[in-house]
Design a protein around this motif. Structure first.
Motif, PDB file in Angstrom:
ATOM      1  N   HIS A 157      -2.971  28.719  29.616  1.00 47.07           N
ATOM      2  CA  HIS A 157      -2.360  29.870  30.281  1.00 47.07           C
ATOM      3  C   HIS A 157      -0.870  29.675  30.564  1.00 47.07           C
ATOM      4  O   HIS A 157      -0.244  30.542  31.161  1.00 47.07           O
ATOM      5  CB  HIS A 157      -3.094  30.185  31.588  1.00 47.07           C
ATOM      6  CG  HIS A 157      -4.382  30.897  31.374  1.00 47.07           C
ATOM      7  ND1 HIS A 157      -4.470  32.244  31.136  1.00 47.07           N
ATOM      8  CD2 HIS A 157      -5.659  30.435  31.323  1.00 47.07           C
ATOM      9  CE1 HIS A 157      -5.721  32.595  30.971  1.00 47.07           C
ATOM     10  NE2 HIS A 157      -6.474  31.496  31.081  1.00 47.07           N
ATOM     11  N   GLY A 158      -0.315  28.539  30.189  1.00 48.31           N
ATOM     12  CA  GLY A 158       1.122  28.324  30.333  1.00 48.31           C
ATOM     13  C   GLY A 158       1.563  27.758  31.665  1.00 48.31           C
ATOM     14  O   GLY A 158       2.753  27.740  31.959  1.00 48.31           O
TER      15      GLY A 158
ATOM     16  N   ARG B 146      -3.117  24.559  30.797  1.00 48.96           N
ATOM     17  CA  ARG B 146      -2.197  24.442  29.663  1.00 48.96           C
ATOM     18  C   ARG B 146      -2.283  25.677  28.764  1.00 48.96           C
ATOM     19  O   ARG B 146      -1.274  26.163  28.265  1.00 48.96           O
ATOM     20  CB  ARG B 146      -2.506  23.187  28.863  1.00 48.96           C
ATOM     21  CG  ARG B 146      -2.073  21.937  29.558  1.00 48.96           C
ATOM     22  CD  ARG B 146      -2.312  20.688  28.715  1.00 48.96           C
ATOM     23  NE  ARG B 146      -2.082  19.509  29.535  1.00 48.96           N
ATOM     24  CZ  ARG B 146      -3.019  18.775  30.097  1.00 48.96           C
ATOM     25  NH1 ARG B 146      -4.286  19.071  29.916  1.00 48.96           N
ATOM     26  NH2 ARG B 146      -2.707  17.735  30.835  1.00 48.96           N
TER      27      ARG B 146
ATOM     28  N   VAL C 247       1.169  24.619  32.508  1.00 48.24           N
ATOM     29  CA  VAL C 247       1.617  23.265  32.190  1.00 48.24           C
ATOM     30  C   VAL C 247       2.153  23.290  30.764  1.00 48.24           C
ATOM     31  O   VAL C 247       1.523  23.848  29.874  1.00 48.24           O
ATOM     32  CB  VAL C 247       0.445  22.253  32.298  1.00 48.24           C
ATOM     33  CG1 VAL C 247       0.925  20.851  32.016  1.00 48.24           C
ATOM     34  CG2 VAL C 247      -0.195  22.344  33.663  1.00 48.24           C
ATOM     35  N   ARG C 248       3.306  22.679  30.553  1.00 48.30           N
ATOM     36  CA  ARG C 248       3.910  22.717  29.220  1.00 48.30           C
ATOM     37  C   ARG C 248       3.409  21.607  28.313  1.00 48.30           C
ATOM     38  O   ARG C 248       3.001  21.843  27.198  1.00 48.30           O
ATOM     39  CB  ARG C 248       5.425  22.617  29.337  1.00 48.30           C
ATOM     40  CG  ARG C 248       6.026  23.844  29.944  1.00 48.30           C
ATOM     41  CD  ARG C 248       7.508  23.761  29.917  1.00 48.30           C
ATOM     42  NE  ARG C 248       8.052  24.944  30.573  1.00 48.30           N
ATOM     43  CZ  ARG C 248       9.310  25.139  30.754  1.00 48.30           C
ATOM     44  NH1 ARG C 248      10.193  24.259  30.362  1.00 48.30           N
ATOM     45  NH2 ARG C 248       9.734  26.233  31.353  1.00 48.30           N
ATOM     46  N   ARG C 249       3.484  20.383  28.781  1.00 51.28           N
ATOM     47  CA  ARG C 249       3.137  19.246  27.929  1.00 51.28           C
ATOM     48  C   ARG C 249       1.733  18.758  28.241  1.00 51.28           C
ATOM     49  O   ARG C 249       1.287  18.789  29.390  1.00 51.28           O
ATOM     50  CB  ARG C 249       4.136  18.111  28.140  1.00 51.28           C
ATOM     51  CG  ARG C 249       5.541  18.494  27.726  1.00 51.28           C
ATOM     52  CD  ARG C 249       6.462  17.338  27.882  1.00 51.28           C
ATOM     53  NE  ARG C 249       6.419  16.841  29.254  1.00 51.28           N
ATOM     54  CZ  ARG C 249       7.453  16.295  29.866  1.00 51.28           C
ATOM     55  NH1 ARG C 249       8.584  16.180  29.255  1.00 51.28           N
ATOM     56  NH2 ARG C 249       7.340  15.854  31.097  1.00 51.28           N
ATOM     57  N   SER C 250       1.063  18.270  27.227  1.00 54.07           N
ATOM     58  CA  SER C 250      -0.321  17.829  27.424  1.00 54.07           C
ATOM     59  C   SER C 250      -0.406  16.489  28.135  1.00 54.07           C
ATOM     60  O   SER C 250      -1.439  16.136  28.673  1.00 54.07           O
ATOM     61  CB  SER C 250      -1.035  17.747  26.074  1.00 54.07           C
ATOM     62  OG  SER C 250      -0.390  16.797  25.251  1.00 54.07           O
TER      63      SER C 250
ATOM     64  N   ASP D  10       1.342  15.644  30.787  1.00 52.01           N
ATOM     65  CA  ASP D  10       1.675  15.773  32.206  1.00 52.01           C
ATOM     66  C   ASP D  10       0.425  15.664  33.067  1.00 52.01           C
ATOM     67  O   ASP D  10      -0.614  16.244  32.755  1.00 52.01           O
ATOM     68  CB  ASP D  10       2.336  17.117  32.491  1.00 52.01           C
ATOM     69  CG  ASP D  10       3.764  17.183  32.006  1.00 52.01           C
ATOM     70  OD1 ASP D  10       4.362  16.101  31.820  1.00 52.01           O
ATOM     71  OD2 ASP D  10       4.281  18.286  31.828  1.00 52.01           O
TER      72      ASP D  10
ATOM     73  N   LEU E 248       3.207  17.218  37.489  1.00 47.29           N
ATOM     74  CA  LEU E 248       3.638  18.596  37.546  1.00 47.29           C
ATOM     75  C   LEU E 248       2.902  19.296  38.671  1.00 47.29           C
ATOM     76  O   LEU E 248       1.681  19.187  38.768  1.00 47.29           O
ATOM     77  CB  LEU E 248       3.339  19.291  36.217  1.00 47.29           C
ATOM     78  CG  LEU E 248       3.726  20.739  36.153  1.00 47.29           C
ATOM     79  CD1 LEU E 248       5.242  20.847  36.052  1.00 47.29           C
ATOM     80  CD2 LEU E 248       3.089  21.391  34.977  1.00 47.29           C
TER      81      LEU E 248
END
Length: 90
Positions: A45-46, A43, A48-51, A53, A21
Motif C-alpha cells: 500500500h506504499g 509495503r 514502506v518503501r524498501r523491503s 526497512d 521506519l
C-alpha cells in the motif's frame, strides 16, 4: 585549522542506521475492520518503501478500526491506542 576540523561532526541516529521506519496507527484507517496488517501489506500500500526497512508503529494519529497489526516494534502509546480500538499487535 583545517575546514574538516572546524565543523561539528555529525552522526546518523541509530534508528536511521538500522533502517527503522515509523508508521502511525491513524494512517492505517484505510484498512477494513478485522484486517490483519502485515509488513508486506504495508509495503504493497506504499506505507514502506524498501523491503529491508524494519517497521516501528508510532503513537501518532487516532485508530478507529479494529485491526491486528504485525510489525517489528511498537511504541508504548501505539500499543495503548491499538488496544483501545479493540485491535491486537504482534
Amino acid at each position: 585549522m583545517p575546514l574538516h576540523r572546524r565543523h561539528a561532526q555529525t552522526r546518523l541516529s541509530q534508528s536511521v542506521q538500522r533502517g527503522v521506519l515509523g508508521a502511525e496507527p491513524g494512517r492505517t484507517n484505510v484498512f477494513p475492520a478485522g484486517e490483519t496488517v502485515t509488513p508486506e501489506l504495508l509495503r504493497a500500500h506504499g506505507f514502506v518503501r524498501r523491503s529491508r526497512d524494519r517497521i516501528k508503529v508510532l503513537g501518532d494519529g487516532e485508530l478507529t478500526t479494529k485491526i491486528a497489526i504485525h510489525a517489528h516494534a511498537f511504541s508504548a502509546s501505539a500499543k495503548d491506542k491499538i488496544t483501545k480500538a479493540g485491535g491486537t499487535f504482534e
